[in-house]
Write a protein that holds these residues in place. Structure first.
Motif, PDB file in Angstrom:
ATOM      1  N   SER A 139      -1.993  54.559   0.177  1.00 38.04           N
ATOM      2  CA  SER A 139      -3.073  55.245  -0.560  1.00 38.04           C
ATOM      3  C   SER A 139      -4.127  55.780   0.392  1.00 38.04           C
ATOM      4  CB  SER A 139      -3.743  54.273  -1.529  1.00 38.04           C
ATOM      5  OG  SER A 139      -2.796  53.734  -2.395  1.00 38.04           O
ATOM      6  N   ILE A 140      -4.248  55.128   1.565  1.00 36.01           N
ATOM      7  CA  ILE A 140      -5.242  55.578   2.548  1.00 36.01           C
ATOM      8  C   ILE A 140      -4.490  55.907   3.833  1.00 36.01           C
ATOM      9  CG2 ILE A 140      -7.314  54.994   3.864  1.00 36.01           C
ATOM     10  CD1 ILE A 140      -7.994  52.975   1.683  1.00 36.01           C
ATOM     11  N   THR A 141      -4.597  57.172   4.266  1.00 35.10           N
ATOM     12  CA  THR A 141      -4.016  57.569   5.554  1.00 35.10           C
ATOM     13  C   THR A 141      -5.142  58.169   6.382  1.00 35.10           C
ATOM     14  OG1 THR A 141      -3.388  59.633   4.506  1.00 35.10           O
ATOM     15  CG2 THR A 141      -1.659  57.993   4.724  1.00 35.10           C
ATOM     16  N   MET A 142      -4.831  58.614   7.602  1.00 31.48           N
ATOM     17  CA  MET A 142      -5.855  59.154   8.509  1.00 31.48           C
ATOM     18  C   MET A 142      -6.654  60.284   7.826  1.00 31.48           C
ATOM     19  SD  MET A 142      -6.224  57.831  11.428  1.00 31.48           S
ATOM     20  CE  MET A 142      -5.494  56.923  12.744  1.00 31.48           C
ATOM     21  N   GLY A 143      -7.898  60.000   7.509  1.00 27.23           N
ATOM     22  CA  GLY A 143      -8.789  61.036   6.970  1.00 27.23           C
ATOM     23  C   GLY A 143      -8.554  61.379   5.506  1.00 27.23           C
ATOM     24  N   LYS A 144      -7.578  60.706   4.853  1.00 30.80           N
ATOM     25  CA  LYS A 144      -7.293  61.024   3.448  1.00 30.80           C
ATOM     26  C   LYS A 144      -7.264  59.738   2.626  1.00 30.80           C
ATOM     27  CE  LYS A 144      -4.193  64.979   3.853  1.00 30.80           C
ATOM     28  NZ  LYS A 144      -2.779  65.280   3.678  1.00 30.80           N
ATOM     29  N   SER A 145      -7.694  59.861   1.362  1.00 31.74           N
ATOM     30  CA  SER A 145      -7.626  58.716   0.475  1.00 31.74           C
ATOM     31  C   SER A 145      -7.249  59.180  -0.928  1.00 31.74           C
ATOM     32  CB  SER A 145      -8.966  57.992   0.443  1.00 31.74           C
ATOM     33  OG  SER A 145      -8.991  57.088  -0.631  1.00 31.74           O
ATOM     34  N   ALA A 146      -6.294  58.465  -1.533  1.00 33.49           N
ATOM     35  CA  ALA A 146      -5.910  58.774  -2.918  1.00 33.49           C
ATOM     36  C   ALA A 146      -6.639  57.849  -3.886  1.00 33.49           C
ATOM     37  CB  ALA A 146      -4.399  58.612  -3.063  1.00 33.49           C
ATOM     38  N   ILE A 147      -7.566  57.050  -3.351  1.00 37.84           N
ATOM     39  CA  ILE A 147      -8.272  56.065  -4.181  1.00 37.84           C
ATOM     40  C   ILE A 147      -9.612  56.646  -4.619  1.00 37.84           C
ATOM     41  CG2 ILE A 147      -9.211  53.729  -4.235  1.00 37.84           C
ATOM     42  CD1 ILE A 147      -7.285  52.926  -2.090  1.00 37.84           C
ATOM     43  N   ASP A 148      -9.954  56.460  -5.894  1.00 37.06           N
ATOM     44  CA  ASP A 148     -11.247  56.921  -6.405  1.00 37.06           C
ATOM     45  C   ASP A 148     -12.384  56.181  -5.685  1.00 37.06           C
ATOM     46  OD1 ASP A 148     -12.493  58.456  -8.881  1.00 37.06           O
ATOM     47  OD2 ASP A 148     -13.582  56.564  -8.628  1.00 37.06           O
ATOM     48  N   THR A 149     -13.514  56.873  -5.505  1.00 42.57           N
ATOM     49  CA  THR A 149     -14.629  56.274  -4.750  1.00 42.57           C
ATOM     50  C   THR A 149     -15.142  54.987  -5.400  1.00 42.57           C
ATOM     51  OG1 THR A 149     -16.102  57.779  -5.905  1.00 42.57           O
ATOM     52  CG2 THR A 149     -15.443  58.407  -3.671  1.00 42.57           C
ATOM     53  N   ILE A 159       5.578  45.976  13.342  1.00 44.68           N
ATOM     54  CA  ILE A 159       4.353  46.590  12.779  1.00 44.68           C
ATOM     55  C   ILE A 159       4.614  48.016  12.255  1.00 44.68           C
ATOM     56  CG2 ILE A 159       1.954  47.284  13.300  1.00 44.68           C
ATOM     57  CD1 ILE A 159       2.381  44.249  12.988  1.00 44.68           C
ATOM     58  N   PRO A 160       5.223  48.921  13.045  1.00 41.30           N
ATOM     59  CA  PRO A 160       5.523  50.242  12.462  1.00 41.30           C
ATOM     60  C   PRO A 160       6.530  50.181  11.318  1.00 41.30           C
ATOM     61  CG  PRO A 160       6.333  50.077  14.735  1.00 41.30           C
ATOM     62  CD  PRO A 160       5.491  48.877  14.486  1.00 41.30           C
ATOM     63  N   ILE A 161       7.419  49.175  11.346  1.00 44.02           N
ATOM     64  CA  ILE A 161       8.375  49.028  10.235  1.00 44.02           C
ATOM     65  C   ILE A 161       7.621  48.706   8.940  1.00 44.02           C
ATOM     66  CG2 ILE A 161      10.305  47.641   9.333  1.00 44.02           C
ATOM     67  CD1 ILE A 161      11.284  47.325  12.233  1.00 44.02           C
ATOM     68  N   ILE A 162       6.643  47.780   9.038  1.00 40.94           N
ATOM     69  CA  ILE A 162       5.828  47.454   7.848  1.00 40.94           C
ATOM     70  C   ILE A 162       5.098  48.704   7.372  1.00 40.94           C
ATOM     71  CG2 ILE A 162       3.814  46.159   7.025  1.00 40.94           C
ATOM     72  CD1 ILE A 162       4.561  43.937   9.006  1.00 40.94           C
ATOM     73  N   ASN A 163       4.484  49.402   8.326  1.00 42.92           N
ATOM     74  CA  ASN A 163       3.669  50.572   7.990  1.00 42.92           C
ATOM     75  C   ASN A 163       4.483  51.673   7.308  1.00 42.92           C
ATOM     76  OD1 ASN A 163       2.403  53.390   9.134  1.00 42.92           O
ATOM     77  ND2 ASN A 163       0.863  51.886   8.502  1.00 42.92           N
TER      78      ASN A 163
END
Lengths: 47, 242
Positions: free
Chosen positions: B188-198, B170-174
């Motif tokens: 594109s989505i990490t803890m508290g951050k997103s690079a994706i448009d709303t 699982i961590p290897i995939i991540n």
């Protein structure tokens, strides 16, 4: 898209696989559950 | 936690919780897919193929969440000998495998117009394929363990250990897209951050919630199935011995 591919063919194929797979999973799971619980009740009933 | 060690108490809870997860889950998931298909604008680079995101990402999340469920339940089974933990782990295997297969299939379909190839042997794709093989191995191993558990044996411990060892993947995939060069984009989505448009993020999150509820409902239904098998087999054995 660089080879004149129709993007919508890929979108529709992916969504069809996703939706059909999910609905099959839910339907098969519920059918198996009903069969197993009927069998258990039958076994319990035939004391 | 041990309050639900009693199967009768668990079944009472599962009977009303299962439709409460499945019905809203199906509505949210199908609604989010329709939203993504009909209302979201095409992406600047990927065009309309970006709509595959709304099925591919929830499937990837549930493929990994499924094995995490197996690993956590295996720890609970091995350490606390909770009677329902092994059943929960086995119940998560088939839906986890199904969503992993959906993720691989939709990812491959997305790769063809975007990368110009159906498949590359890079870290992310290969580790996810390994996850599918781990699921298939677990399901094959869990089947005799289920029969063994019904007859009071201990082979389900082997299945639990396999579930724990497999969690290494699982961590290897991540982290695969960070550790190795890949055609696959970084997270594109990490803890508290997103690079994706709303415009893409909202239907994606609603879809992920919907598919997660479906997954939960399916796991509960499979737990009811496994429990019914165990109860029927126990009753038949008692009748045979009487």
């Amino acid at each position: 898209m660089h080879e004149g591919l129709n993007q919508w063919d890929y979108v529709v194929a992916a969504l069809a696989i996703g939706v059909a797979g999910t609905l099959l999973l839910v339907g098969w799971t519920l059918a198996a559950m009903v069969r197993a619980e009927r069998r258990r009740d039958k076994v319990r009933g035939g004391k | 936690m041990h309050g639900f060690a009693n199967p009768a108490r668990f079944l009472r809870l599962a009977r009303w919780l299962m439709p409460l997860m499945l019905i809203p889950g199906l509505v949210l998931a199908m609604g989010a897919l329709a939203w993504g298909l009909l209302m979201v604008p095409p992406d600047r680079l990927m065009g309309d193929t970006v709509r595959i995101l709304f099925i591919h990402v929830p499937a990837a999340w549930l493929g990994m969440a499924g094995w995490s469920t197996i690993a956590i339940s295996s720890v609970i089974e091995l350490v606390w000998r909770h009677p329902l933990a092994g059943i929960a782990a086995r119940a998560a295997a088939v839906p986890g495998a199904a969503f992993t297969a959906i993720c691989l299939a939709t990812g491959s379909i997305w790769a063809r117009p975007t990368w110009g190839t159906w498949w590359v042997w890079d870290g992310r794709l290969t580790s996810f394929l390994v996850l599918l093989f781990l699921y298939l191995g677990y399901i094959a191993l869990a089947s005799p363990a289920q029969r063994d558990a019904a007859s009071g044996g201990g082979a389900s411990r082997v299945t639990a250990i396999f579930g724990l060892v497999g969690a290494v993947n699982i961590p290897i995939i991540n982290r695969s897209v960070v550790w190795w060069n890949s055609l696959h984009q970084p997270p594109s989505i990490t803890m508290g951050k997103s690079a994706i448009d709303t415009a893409f993020l909202y239907p994606l999150l609603i879809g992920a919630l919907g598919f997660t509820l479906i997954f939960g409902g399916v796991v509960l239904a499979r737990m009811r199935t496994l429990l019914a098998h165990i109860q029927a087999e126990a009753r038949l054995r008692r009748k045979a011995m009487a």
